[in-house]
Design an enzyme around this catalytic site. Structure first.
Site, PDB file in Angstrom:
ATOM      1  N   LYS A 221       0.817  -1.215   0.000  1.00 46.05           N
ATOM      2  CA  LYS A 221       0.000   0.000   0.000  1.00 46.05           C
ATOM      3  C   LYS A 221       0.851   1.267   0.000  1.00 46.05           C
ATOM      4  O   LYS A 221       2.064   1.243   0.199  1.00 46.05           O
ATOM      5  CB  LYS A 221      -0.960  -0.020   1.194  1.00 46.05           C
ATOM      6  CG  LYS A 221      -2.108  -0.999   0.983  1.00 46.05           C
ATOM      7  CD  LYS A 221      -3.176  -0.865   2.052  1.00 46.05           C
ATOM      8  CE  LYS A 221      -4.385  -1.743   1.717  1.00 46.05           C
ATOM      9  NZ  LYS A 221      -5.418  -1.691   2.778  1.00 46.05           N
ATOM     10  N   ARG A 255      -3.695  -9.936   5.243  1.00 45.03           N
ATOM     11  CA  ARG A 255      -4.269  -9.959   3.900  1.00 45.03           C
ATOM     12  C   ARG A 255      -3.192  -9.460   2.943  1.00 45.03           C
ATOM     13  O   ARG A 255      -2.745  -8.304   3.046  1.00 45.03           O
ATOM     14  CB  ARG A 255      -5.516  -9.070   3.828  1.00 45.03           C
ATOM     15  CG  ARG A 255      -6.218  -9.067   2.467  1.00 45.03           C
ATOM     16  CD  ARG A 255      -7.465  -8.202   2.504  1.00 45.03           C
ATOM     17  NE  ARG A 255      -8.159  -8.216   1.231  1.00 45.03           N
ATOM     18  CZ  ARG A 255      -7.914  -7.377   0.221  1.00 45.03           C
ATOM     19  NH1 ARG A 255      -6.956  -6.450   0.352  1.00 45.03           N
ATOM     20  NH2 ARG A 255      -8.592  -7.452  -0.910  1.00 45.03           N
TER      21      ARG A 255
END
Length: 274
Positions: A221, A255
């Site tokens: 991210k 995740r």
């Protein structure tokens, strides 16, 4: 901590890995990478072979300013992929990444086991009732607004306190709807600045006050690649560092896009704690 997935009790006292399988053309890291059945199945097989406990399938990119996708298009994309994965890899615990109740229902009927909702039921008022009736685990994430508006909604006085209050309200609503198994996701990258993401990670252990499993989704991210001045494709090392920190703070599920590295991180961390 246990969650019931299609009659299987999954013990989260040892952290688990959720592999990401995007069937979208515009996801921030792997958008459009898996263009056909062969590529989708190859990636699913690879993640399962590397030790993924869950496969999370999404058909609507939730990156900042993501393009709007209709409910009909989301269903057209995701249901065949759920069916394809389960036909070829029976017994796989599939999670569906959606904020729409009808998509959740149709994918669970197609064999999926978990609903993963970025909006915690706030983008579809039918979601909580639907999940309660389906009697499946529910991952609720913290977010403000929508993927199209969230980048402007980062004004907090005390971000962790406000996220905890948000969860207290959403958990109560989920319980009222009959949802038994709940996992919370602080929502790294969603309606949060770079500094706010790191503040949430530093205080991740505070989320255990909910007495619910915590999912950490930091894989590749912007809190990694913007800080380091690199690209998502170059962010695997940073992802492993943040996954390690999340595990040290008590995360129960990672995740990730890169399953092998996450599984190895968990093994090392679990051995370190012995």
């Amino acid at each position: 901590m246990l969650i019931n997935c299609k009659g299987r009790l999954i013990d989260l006292s040892q952290p688990k890995v959720m592999g990401i399988l995007n069937c979208t053309p515009d996801s921030f890291y792997d958008g459009g990478k898996y263009k056909n059945e062969h590529e989708l199945l190859s990636q699913a097989e690879r993640m399962l072979a590397e030790g993924a406990d869950f496969i999370d399938i999404g058909a609507y990119s939730s990156k900042p300013n993501a393009e709007y996708v209709s409910g009909e298009e989301e269903l057209r994309r995701i249901v065949p992929v759920v069916e394809l994965v389960l036909k070829n890899f029976p017994g796989t615990l599939v999670s569906v990444d959606t904020f729409r109740a009808n998509v959740a229902k149709e994918t669970i009927l197609a064999g999926a086991a978990i609903v993963n909702d970025i909006s915690a039921g706030l983008l579809d008022e039918a979601m909580l009732e639907t999940v309660g009736k389906l009697n499946v685990p529910y991952i609720m994430m913290h977010m403000r607004g929508t993927p199209q508006t969230m980048v402007k909604l980062t004004d907090y006085e005390d971000i962790v306190k406000e996220i905890l209050f948000y969860f207290s309200q959403r958990i109560a609503a989920a319980r009222k709807a009959g949802i038994n198994d709940i996992v919370i996701d602080p929502g790294f990258g969603f309606a949060k600045t770079l500094e706010q993401n790191y503040e949430v990670l530093r205080k991740l252990e505070l989320f255990h006050i909910t007495e619910l499993p915590v999912l950490a989704g930091v894989s590749r991210k912007s809190m990694i690649y913007r800080l380091l001045g690199i690209t998502p494709q170059e962010s695997l090392n940073g992802t492993t560092v943040l996954n390690t920190l999340a595990l040290a703070k008590g995360a129960h599920i990672l995740r990730v896009h890169d399953v092998k590295e996450a599984v190895e991180t968990i093994k090392i961390m679990m051995n370190f704690k012995l």
